[in-house]
Design a protein around this motif. Structure first.
Motif, PDB file in Angstrom:
ATOM      1  N   GLN A 105      55.727  29.627  25.267  1.00  0.00           N
ATOM      2  CA  GLN A 105      54.416  30.030  25.731  1.00  0.00           C
ATOM      3  C   GLN A 105      53.828  31.044  24.755  1.00  0.00           C
ATOM      4  O   GLN A 105      54.502  31.980  24.340  1.00  0.00           O
ATOM      5  N   VAL A 106      52.567  30.853  24.429  1.00  0.00           N
ATOM      6  CA  VAL A 106      51.915  31.729  23.471  1.00  0.00           C
ATOM      7  C   VAL A 106      51.542  33.036  24.154  1.00  0.00           C
ATOM      8  O   VAL A 106      50.978  33.048  25.244  1.00  0.00           O
ATOM      9  N   GLN A 107      51.870  34.142  23.510  1.00  0.00           N
ATOM     10  CA  GLN A 107      51.459  35.461  23.987  1.00  0.00           C
ATOM     11  C   GLN A 107      50.521  36.058  22.952  1.00  0.00           C
ATOM     12  O   GLN A 107      50.884  36.179  21.778  1.00  0.00           O
ATOM     13  N   LEU A 108      49.357  36.451  23.396  1.00  0.00           N
ATOM     14  CA  LEU A 108      48.322  36.951  22.487  1.00  0.00           C
ATOM     15  C   LEU A 108      48.181  38.460  22.623  1.00  0.00           C
ATOM     16  O   LEU A 108      48.289  39.015  23.726  1.00  0.00           O
ATOM     17  N   VAL A 109      47.914  39.100  21.499  1.00  0.00           N
ATOM     18  CA  VAL A 109      47.725  40.544  21.491  1.00  0.00           C
ATOM     19  C   VAL A 109      46.489  40.867  20.652  1.00  0.00           C
ATOM     20  O   VAL A 109      46.406  40.460  19.487  1.00  0.00           O
ATOM     21  N   GLU A 110      45.548  41.588  21.254  1.00  0.00           N
ATOM     22  CA  GLU A 110      44.359  42.029  20.535  1.00  0.00           C
ATOM     23  C   GLU A 110      44.573  43.444  20.007  1.00  0.00           C
ATOM     24  O   GLU A 110      45.283  44.252  20.608  1.00  0.00           O
ATOM     25  N   SER A 111      43.919  43.741  18.913  1.00  0.00           N
ATOM     26  CA  SER A 111      43.924  45.101  18.377  1.00  0.00           C
ATOM     27  C   SER A 111      42.625  45.333  17.626  1.00  0.00           C
ATOM     28  O   SER A 111      41.916  44.377  17.286  1.00  0.00           O
ATOM     29  N   GLY A 112      42.323  46.603  17.373  1.00  0.00           N
ATOM     30  CA  GLY A 112      41.146  46.947  16.585  1.00  0.00           C
ATOM     31  C   GLY A 112      39.992  47.522  17.368  1.00  0.00           C
ATOM     32  O   GLY A 112      38.952  47.844  16.788  1.00  0.00           O
ATOM     33  N   GLY A 113      40.145  47.650  18.671  1.00  0.00           N
ATOM     34  CA  GLY A 113      39.066  48.214  19.460  1.00  0.00           C
ATOM     35  C   GLY A 113      38.955  49.716  19.274  1.00  0.00           C
ATOM     36  O   GLY A 113      39.758  50.341  18.593  1.00  0.00           O
ATOM     37  N   GLY A 114      37.908  50.277  19.888  1.00  0.00           N
ATOM     38  CA  GLY A 114      37.720  51.716  19.782  1.00  0.00           C
ATOM     39  C   GLY A 114      36.291  52.116  20.043  1.00  0.00           C
ATOM     40  O   GLY A 114      35.490  51.334  20.562  1.00  0.00           O
ATOM     41  N   LEU A 115      35.995  53.341  19.678  1.00  0.00           N
ATOM     42  CA  LEU A 115      34.658  53.911  19.839  1.00  0.00           C
ATOM     43  C   LEU A 115      33.932  53.855  18.500  1.00  0.00           C
ATOM     44  O   LEU A 115      34.484  54.269  17.476  1.00  0.00           O
ATOM     45  N   VAL A 116      32.711  53.368  18.524  1.00  0.00           N
ATOM     46  CA  VAL A 116      31.930  53.254  17.289  1.00  0.00           C
ATOM     47  C   VAL A 116      30.477  53.587  17.607  1.00  0.00           C
ATOM     48  O   VAL A 116      30.000  53.352  18.724  1.00  0.00           O
ATOM     49  N   GLN A 117      29.776  54.135  16.636  1.00  0.00           N
ATOM     50  CA  GLN A 117      28.369  54.455  16.819  1.00  0.00           C
ATOM     51  C   GLN A 117      27.501  53.203  16.668  1.00  0.00           C
ATOM     52  O   GLN A 117      27.904  52.246  15.987  1.00  0.00           O
ATOM     53  N   PRO A 118      26.350  53.190  17.283  1.00  0.00           N
ATOM     54  CA  PRO A 118      25.435  52.056  17.088  1.00  0.00           C
ATOM     55  C   PRO A 118      25.171  51.814  15.612  1.00  0.00           C
ATOM     56  O   PRO A 118      24.987  52.766  14.835  1.00  0.00           O
ATOM     57  N   GLY A 119      25.182  50.547  15.235  1.00  0.00           N
ATOM     58  CA  GLY A 119      25.028  50.187  13.834  1.00  0.00           C
ATOM     59  C   GLY A 119      26.325  50.091  13.067  1.00  0.00           C
ATOM     60  O   GLY A 119      26.338  49.615  11.925  1.00  0.00           O
ATOM     61  N   GLY A 120      27.401  50.542  13.680  1.00  0.00           N
ATOM     62  CA  GLY A 120      28.695  50.519  13.022  1.00  0.00           C
ATOM     63  C   GLY A 120      29.372  49.163  13.100  1.00  0.00           C
ATOM     64  O   GLY A 120      28.827  48.203  13.650  1.00  0.00           O
ATOM     65  N   SER A 121      30.586  49.115  12.545  1.00  0.00           N
ATOM     66  CA  SER A 121      31.347  47.868  12.469  1.00  0.00           C
ATOM     67  C   SER A 121      32.768  48.077  12.958  1.00  0.00           C
ATOM     68  O   SER A 121      33.325  49.177  12.851  1.00  0.00           O
ATOM     69  N   LEU A 122      33.341  47.011  13.480  1.00  0.00           N
ATOM     70  CA  LEU A 122      34.748  46.956  13.850  1.00  0.00           C
ATOM     71  C   LEU A 122      35.257  45.556  13.557  1.00  0.00           C
ATOM     72  O   LEU A 122      34.487  44.592  13.569  1.00  0.00           O
TER      73      LEU A 122
END
Length: 122
Positions: free
Chosen positions: A1-18
């Motif tokens: 069974q595939v187990q998925l993990v997300e990463s890279g989230g956080g707090l960013v200002q408007p106009g920013g990138s993630l």
């Protein structure tokens, strides 16, 4: 069974990138279409973007077209969601999911990650 993990989230200002990453254990992502979904408090889960198993097709919600880009690195068994020019309305928990079909319809997906929070605020 595939187990998925997300990463890279956080707090960013408007106009920013993630950049979000979706990795898998117990399976190979290239066997699946991968979708990114998001859900804000009090709102329904929304399909953001998806990529087909052969990477030839990508789809985006109208609200993110021109700002978000989905891609896959098969060598790293990872799917990415590059998010540019982020807006406060992009604030939500973001999930990646795996399906045998390419669609932005969330209930067509069989495997889900636990989600990662993105907050866009000044």
């Amino acid at each position: 069974q595939v187990q998925l993990v997300e990463s890279g989230g956080g707090l960013v200002q408007p106009g920013g990138s993630l950049r979000l990453s979706c990795t898998a254990s117990g399976g190979t992502l290239e066997h699946y279409a991968i979708g990114w979904f998001r859900q804000a408090p009090g709102k329904e889960r929304e399909g953001v973007s998806c990529i087909s198993r052969n990477d030839l097709r990508t789809y985006y919600a109208d609200s993110v077209k021109g700002r978000f880009t989905i891609s896959r690195d098969k060598a790293k068994n990872t799917v990415y969601l590059q998010m540019n020019n982020l807006k406060p309305e992009d604030t939500a928990v973001y999930y990646c999911a795996a399906s045998k079909i390419t669609t932005l319809v969330w209930y067509e997906y069989d495997y889900w990650g636990q989600g990662t929070q993105i907050t866009v605020s000044s």
